[in-house]
Design a protein around this motif. Structure first.
Motif, PDB file in Angstrom:
ATOM      1  N   ARG A 255       0.840  -1.221   0.000  1.00 34.59           N
ATOM      2  CA  ARG A 255       0.000   0.000   0.000  1.00 34.59           C
ATOM      3  C   ARG A 255       0.862   1.253   0.000  1.00 34.59           C
ATOM      4  O   ARG A 255       0.543   2.245  -0.666  1.00 34.59           O
ATOM      5  CB  ARG A 255      -0.920  -0.020   1.217  1.00 34.59           C
ATOM      6  CG  ARG A 255      -2.040  -1.030   1.142  1.00 34.59           C
ATOM      7  CD  ARG A 255      -3.121  -0.747   2.172  1.00 34.59           C
ATOM      8  NE  ARG A 255      -2.621  -0.835   3.533  1.00 34.59           N
ATOM      9  CZ  ARG A 255      -2.639  -1.938   4.265  1.00 34.59           C
ATOM     10  NH1 ARG A 255      -3.127  -3.065   3.758  1.00 34.59           N
ATOM     11  NH2 ARG A 255      -2.180  -1.942   5.499  1.00 34.59           N
ATOM     12  N   LEU A 256       1.973   1.219   0.754  1.00 38.13           N
ATOM     13  CA  LEU A 256       2.859   2.385   0.822  1.00 38.13           C
ATOM     14  C   LEU A 256       3.525   2.640  -0.522  1.00 38.13           C
ATOM     15  O   LEU A 256       3.637   3.798  -0.964  1.00 38.13           O
ATOM     16  CB  LEU A 256       3.917   2.150   1.902  1.00 38.13           C
ATOM     17  CG  LEU A 256       4.772   3.353   2.312  1.00 38.13           C
ATOM     18  CD1 LEU A 256       3.892   4.420   2.957  1.00 38.13           C
ATOM     19  CD2 LEU A 256       5.847   2.936   3.289  1.00 38.13           C
ATOM     20  N   ASP A 257       3.946   1.574  -1.224  1.00 36.51           N
ATOM     21  CA  ASP A 257       4.567   1.740  -2.549  1.00 36.51           C
ATOM     22  C   ASP A 257       3.575   2.310  -3.548  1.00 36.51           C
ATOM     23  O   ASP A 257       3.935   3.172  -4.371  1.00 36.51           O
ATOM     24  CB  ASP A 257       5.088   0.382  -3.041  1.00 36.51           C
ATOM     25  CG  ASP A 257       6.258  -0.125  -2.209  1.00 36.51           C
ATOM     26  OD1 ASP A 257       6.875   0.714  -1.516  1.00 36.51           O
ATOM     27  OD2 ASP A 257       6.512  -1.348  -2.208  1.00 36.51           O
ATOM     28  N   ALA A 258       2.312   1.841  -3.485  1.00 38.66           N
ATOM     29  CA  ALA A 258       1.279   2.355  -4.397  1.00 38.66           C
ATOM     30  C   ALA A 258       1.028   3.844  -4.153  1.00 38.66           C
ATOM     31  O   ALA A 258       0.880   4.634  -5.099  1.00 38.66           O
ATOM     32  CB  ALA A 258      -0.012   1.564  -4.223  1.00 38.66           C
ATOM     33  N   LYS A 259       1.025   4.236  -2.869  1.00 35.81           N
ATOM     34  CA  LYS A 259       0.832   5.660  -2.549  1.00 35.81           C
ATOM     35  C   LYS A 259       1.999   6.501  -3.050  1.00 35.81           C
ATOM     36  O   LYS A 259       1.813   7.605  -3.564  1.00 35.81           O
ATOM     37  CB  LYS A 259       0.687   5.833  -1.033  1.00 35.81           C
ATOM     38  CG  LYS A 259      -0.709   5.580  -0.507  1.00 35.81           C
ATOM     39  CD  LYS A 259      -0.790   5.938   0.957  1.00 35.81           C
ATOM     40  CE  LYS A 259      -2.180   5.678   1.513  1.00 35.81           C
ATOM     41  NZ  LYS A 259      -2.259   6.004   2.950  1.00 35.81           N
ATOM     42  N   ASN A 260       3.215   5.984  -2.899  1.00 31.86           N
ATOM     43  CA  ASN A 260       4.395   6.735  -3.342  1.00 31.86           C
ATOM     44  C   ASN A 260       4.412   6.918  -4.850  1.00 31.86           C
ATOM     45  O   ASN A 260       4.850   7.959  -5.362  1.00 31.86           O
ATOM     46  CB  ASN A 260       5.665   6.007  -2.875  1.00 31.86           C
ATOM     47  CG  ASN A 260       5.886   6.177  -1.387  1.00 31.86           C
ATOM     48  OD1 ASN A 260       5.424   7.144  -0.783  1.00 31.86           O
ATOM     49  ND2 ASN A 260       6.609   5.242  -0.778  1.00 31.86           N
ATOM     50  N   GLU A 262       1.712   7.194  -6.726  1.00 33.05           N
ATOM     51  CA  GLU A 262       0.721   8.249  -6.994  1.00 33.05           C
ATOM     52  C   GLU A 262       1.281   9.633  -6.635  1.00 33.05           C
ATOM     53  O   GLU A 262       1.076  10.597  -7.373  1.00 33.05           O
ATOM     54  CB  GLU A 262      -0.547   7.975  -6.189  1.00 33.05           C
ATOM     55  CG  GLU A 262      -1.312   6.739  -6.656  1.00 33.05           C
ATOM     56  CD  GLU A 262      -2.481   6.418  -5.752  1.00 33.05           C
ATOM     57  OE1 GLU A 262      -2.698   7.186  -4.792  1.00 33.05           O
ATOM     58  OE2 GLU A 262      -3.156   5.401  -5.997  1.00 33.05           O
ATOM     59  N   ARG A 263       2.000   9.713  -5.525  1.00 29.85           N
ATOM     60  CA  ARG A 263       2.575  11.007  -5.109  1.00 29.85           C
ATOM     61  C   ARG A 263       3.669  11.460  -6.070  1.00 29.85           C
ATOM     62  O   ARG A 263       3.822  12.645  -6.355  1.00 29.85           O
ATOM     63  CB  ARG A 263       3.133  10.895  -3.691  1.00 29.85           C
ATOM     64  CG  ARG A 263       2.060  10.765  -2.620  1.00 29.85           C
ATOM     65  CD  ARG A 263       2.684  10.561  -1.252  1.00 29.85           C
ATOM     66  NE  ARG A 263       3.326  11.752  -0.754  1.00 29.85           N
ATOM     67  CZ  ARG A 263       2.720  12.737  -0.089  1.00 29.85           C
ATOM     68  NH1 ARG A 263       1.418  12.654   0.152  1.00 29.85           N
ATOM     69  NH2 ARG A 263       3.378  13.799   0.315  1.00 29.85           N
ATOM     70  N   ALA A 264       4.456  10.491  -6.578  1.00 23.07           N
ATOM     71  CA  ALA A 264       5.505  10.841  -7.540  1.00 23.07           C
ATOM     72  C   ALA A 264       4.893  11.360  -8.843  1.00 23.07           C
ATOM     73  O   ALA A 264       5.415  12.303  -9.459  1.00 23.07           O
ATOM     74  CB  ALA A 264       6.376   9.625  -7.812  1.00 23.07           C
ATOM     75  N   ALA A 265       3.759  10.756  -9.253  1.00 19.28           N
ATOM     76  CA  ALA A 265       3.082  11.224 -10.472  1.00 19.28           C
ATOM     77  C   ALA A 265       2.516  12.630 -10.284  1.00 19.28           C
ATOM     78  O   ALA A 265       2.469  13.424 -11.225  1.00 19.28           O
ATOM     79  CB  ALA A 265       1.966  10.254 -10.841  1.00 19.28           C
ATOM     80  N   ALA A 266       2.115  12.942  -9.051  1.00 16.22           N
ATOM     81  CA  ALA A 266       1.567  14.274  -8.761  1.00 16.22           C
ATOM     82  C   ALA A 266       2.653  15.292  -8.442  1.00 16.22           C
ATOM     83  O   ALA A 266       2.354  16.475  -8.219  1.00 16.22           O
ATOM     84  CB  ALA A 266       0.591  14.186  -7.594  1.00 16.22           C
ATOM     85  N   GLY A 267       3.908  14.848  -8.388  1.00 11.50           N
ATOM     86  CA  GLY A 267       5.018  15.763  -8.088  1.00 11.50           C
ATOM     87  C   GLY A 267       5.222  16.029  -6.613  1.00 11.50           C
ATOM     88  O   GLY A 267       5.803  17.066  -6.253  1.00 11.50           O
ATOM     89  N   LEU A 268       4.782  15.138  -5.761  1.00 11.20           N
ATOM     90  CA  LEU A 268       4.948  15.293  -4.317  1.00 11.20           C
ATOM     91  C   LEU A 268       6.059  14.386  -3.816  1.00 11.20           C
ATOM     92  O   LEU A 268       6.463  13.427  -4.483  1.00 11.20           O
ATOM     93  CB  LEU A 268       3.632  14.948  -3.598  1.00 11.20           C
ATOM     94  CG  LEU A 268       2.412  15.793  -3.970  1.00 11.20           C
ATOM     95  CD1 LEU A 268       1.157  15.201  -3.335  1.00 11.20           C
ATOM     96  CD2 LEU A 268       2.594  17.240  -3.507  1.00 11.20           C
ATOM     97  N   GLU A 269       6.535  14.710  -2.605  1.00 10.85           N
ATOM     98  CA  GLU A 269       7.602  13.896  -2.015  1.00 10.85           C
ATOM     99  C   GLU A 269       7.035  12.553  -1.551  1.00 10.85           C
ATOM    100  O   GLU A 269       5.919  12.490  -1.047  1.00 10.85           O
ATOM    101  CB  GLU A 269       8.219  14.631  -0.822  1.00 10.85           C
ATOM    102  CG  GLU A 269       8.974  15.885  -1.227  1.00 10.85           C
ATOM    103  CD  GLU A 269       9.616  16.559  -0.032  1.00 10.85           C
ATOM    104  OE1 GLU A 269       9.467  16.029   1.089  1.00 10.85           O
ATOM    105  OE2 GLU A 269      10.254  17.603  -0.218  1.00 10.85           O
ATOM    106  N   PRO A 270       7.802  11.476  -1.696  1.00 13.07           N
ATOM    107  CA  PRO A 270       7.311  10.169  -1.244  1.00 13.07           C
ATOM    108  C   PRO A 270       7.266  10.075   0.282  1.00 13.07           C
ATOM    109  O   PRO A 270       8.012  10.755   0.990  1.00 13.07           O
ATOM    110  CB  PRO A 270       8.317   9.179  -1.835  1.00 13.07           C
ATOM    111  CG  PRO A 270       9.570   9.972  -2.002  1.00 13.07           C
ATOM    112  CD  PRO A 270       9.130  11.392  -2.308  1.00 13.07           C
ATOM    113  N   ILE A 271       6.377   9.215   0.780  1.00 15.11           N
ATOM    114  CA  ILE A 271       6.246   8.990   2.227  1.00 15.11           C
ATOM    115  C   ILE A 271       7.331   8.010   2.652  1.00 15.11           C
ATOM    116  O   ILE A 271       7.485   6.931   2.066  1.00 15.11           O
ATOM    117  CB  ILE A 271       4.851   8.425   2.574  1.00 15.11           C
ATOM    118  CG1 ILE A 271       3.757   9.378   2.103  1.00 15.11           C
ATOM    119  CG2 ILE A 271       4.725   8.169   4.065  1.00 15.11           C
ATOM    120  CD1 ILE A 271       2.369   8.779   2.135  1.00 15.11           C
ATOM    121  N   LYS A 272       8.066   8.387   3.658  1.00 15.30           N
ATOM    122  CA  LYS A 272       9.122   7.508   4.158  1.00 15.30           C
ATOM    123  C   LYS A 272       8.534   6.531   5.165  1.00 15.30           C
ATOM    124  O   LYS A 272       7.771   6.919   6.042  1.00 15.30           O
ATOM    125  CB  LYS A 272      10.228   8.337   4.820  1.00 15.30           C
ATOM    126  CG  LYS A 272      10.986   9.217   3.830  1.00 15.30           C
ATOM    127  CD  LYS A 272      12.063  10.006   4.533  1.00 15.30           C
ATOM    128  CE  LYS A 272      12.814  10.900   3.546  1.00 15.30           C
ATOM    129  NZ  LYS A 272      13.855  11.695   4.249  1.00 15.30           N
TER     130      LYS A 272
END
Length: 387
Positions: A255-260, A262-272
């Motif tokens: 789930r965390l990889d899937a969120k990261n 999506e965030r990378a596609a939106a130009g946001l920093e990934p969740i650590k």
């Protein structure tokens, strides 16, 4: 010879010694319970007296005393004698010379057991009928934690008794949840279903799954075409959802990889991922903590005499008492400390404050280049305020 060999191979080895029974035909129902009448007892009265006794809790004493006449009346019809011992807190039943049914004493035993478990007399008397049996399910020793036990027992009853009512309607049984036992009355086949539901519920399997199965089975039983077929394909298959720790961690990381992504596609920093640091493995055990005797040896307390030790302990105890007393006194004294109150302004203070506010307003309103007229006007206002 070939025909004889074929017949020999067809016979199942489990049915080798089974013989045809001419009296066992298809029109006989093996499950019907035939009534046992007095004429069926060819042996006459019993040679020995059979008796059973059971204890009952203290809170049932008042009810049993009031309803014992109804119990005696119901058992007298079957020539069974009963006694209620209030001193020892027990009920007993026994056969008499007039008893002709050999099984009725076991029914009477079940009846007093149900009465001891909290079943009403009107319901407990039904156990004396031939087609009604009872089962007392013990649930007290299945779950160790008391809070968990209470929650799972309440799950059998359900909100406003809805689950218990559904079980009773589907199994045609009477169910009573009382303390550490569940008392059930009904047909033999249904008792097995209720026992399975209750024990599974105490093992953390919700009763609704078994209730769904019973509802489907009831609908399938109406179709005569399915009488000889297996019902497994119609019954729901519930799988356990308890995952191992490694499986939970793997799903969480997915789930965390899937969120990261999506965030990378939106130009946001990934969740650590917050993972605790792993401790470095050492084959050596941790240092041993000092014993109480070692600490006494270091402080020198070990070498003191018993009288000196006692004196020191008393001194420490008194010191702790004085500190606790002082703390309690300070807490009590806080209630008597007067709060800080601001004094109300006097008339002179009010006048000075009004005068300062008025001067500040006039300074804001007057033009920057005012002449002598403006200064005179100010003086007149000041003179008016002083008067």
């Amino acid at each position: 010879m070939a025909a004889q060999s074929e017949d020999a191979t067809v016979v199942n080895k489990n049915k080798r010694f089974r013989k045809d029974k001419p009296w066992d035909t298809d029109d006989i129902d093996q499950w019907t319970i035939e009534k046992f009448a007095e004429a069926d007892n060819k042996g006459g009265p019993f040679t020995e007296e059979s008796s059973f006794a059971t204890l009952f809790p203290k809170y049932r004493e008042k009810y049993l005393r009031e309803a014992w006449s109804a119990v005696t009346k119901a058992l007298d019809a079957h020539h069974i004698a009963c006694t209620l011992d209030l001193i020892h807190g027990s009920m007993s039943v026994r056969t008499t010379r007039k008893t002709w049914d050999p099984y009725i004493i076991l029914k009477a035993r079940d009846m007093i057991k149900l009465l001891a478990r909290g079943v009403a007399v009107g319901q407990a008397v039904k156990i004396l009928e031939d087609d009604v049996a009872c089962d007392i399910i013990k649930i007290g020793n299945i779950v160790r934690n008391n809070e968990r036990f209470v929650k799972r027992r309440q799950r059998i009853i359900g909100p406003d008794g809805s689950t218990l009512k559904a079980i009773e309607l589907l199994t045609q049984c009477y169910v009573l949840v009382q303390g550490n036992t569940v008392s059930v009355m009904g047909p033999y086949k249904s008792l097995k279903e209720v026992r399975r539901i209750v024990l599974d519920c105490m093992k953390n399997i919700h009763p609704i799954y078994r209730i769904k199965e019973l509802m489907i089975k009831r609908e399938l039983a109406k179709d005569p075409k399915l009488a000889t077929e297996s019902w497994d394909r119609f019954l729901p298959k519930f799988r356990r959802k308890h995952l191992k720790t490694s499986e939970k961690t793997a799903r969480k990381n997915e789930r965390l990889d899937a969120k990261n992504v999506e965030r990378a596609a939106a130009g946001l920093e990934p969740i650590k991922s917050i993972n605790p640091e792993k401790k470095t493995y050492t084959p050596f055990p941790p240092t041993q903590l000092p014993r109480k005797v070692d600490l006494q040896l270091e402080s020198g307390e070990y070498f003191l005499k018993p009288a000196e030790k006692k004196r020191r302990e008393e001194h420490e105890r008194k010191q702790k008492q004085t500190e606790a007393t002082a703390k309690r006194r300070a807490e009590r004294a806080e209630a008597f400390v007067a709060p800080v109150e601001e004094a109300a302004p006097t008339v002179e203070e009010k006048r000075k404050r009004n005068r300062r506010e008025l001067e500040a307003e006039m300074d804001r309103d007057e033009p920057p280049n005012e002449g002598r007229a403006g200064k005179k006007k100010k003086k007149r206002v000041k003179a008016g305020d002083d008067s």
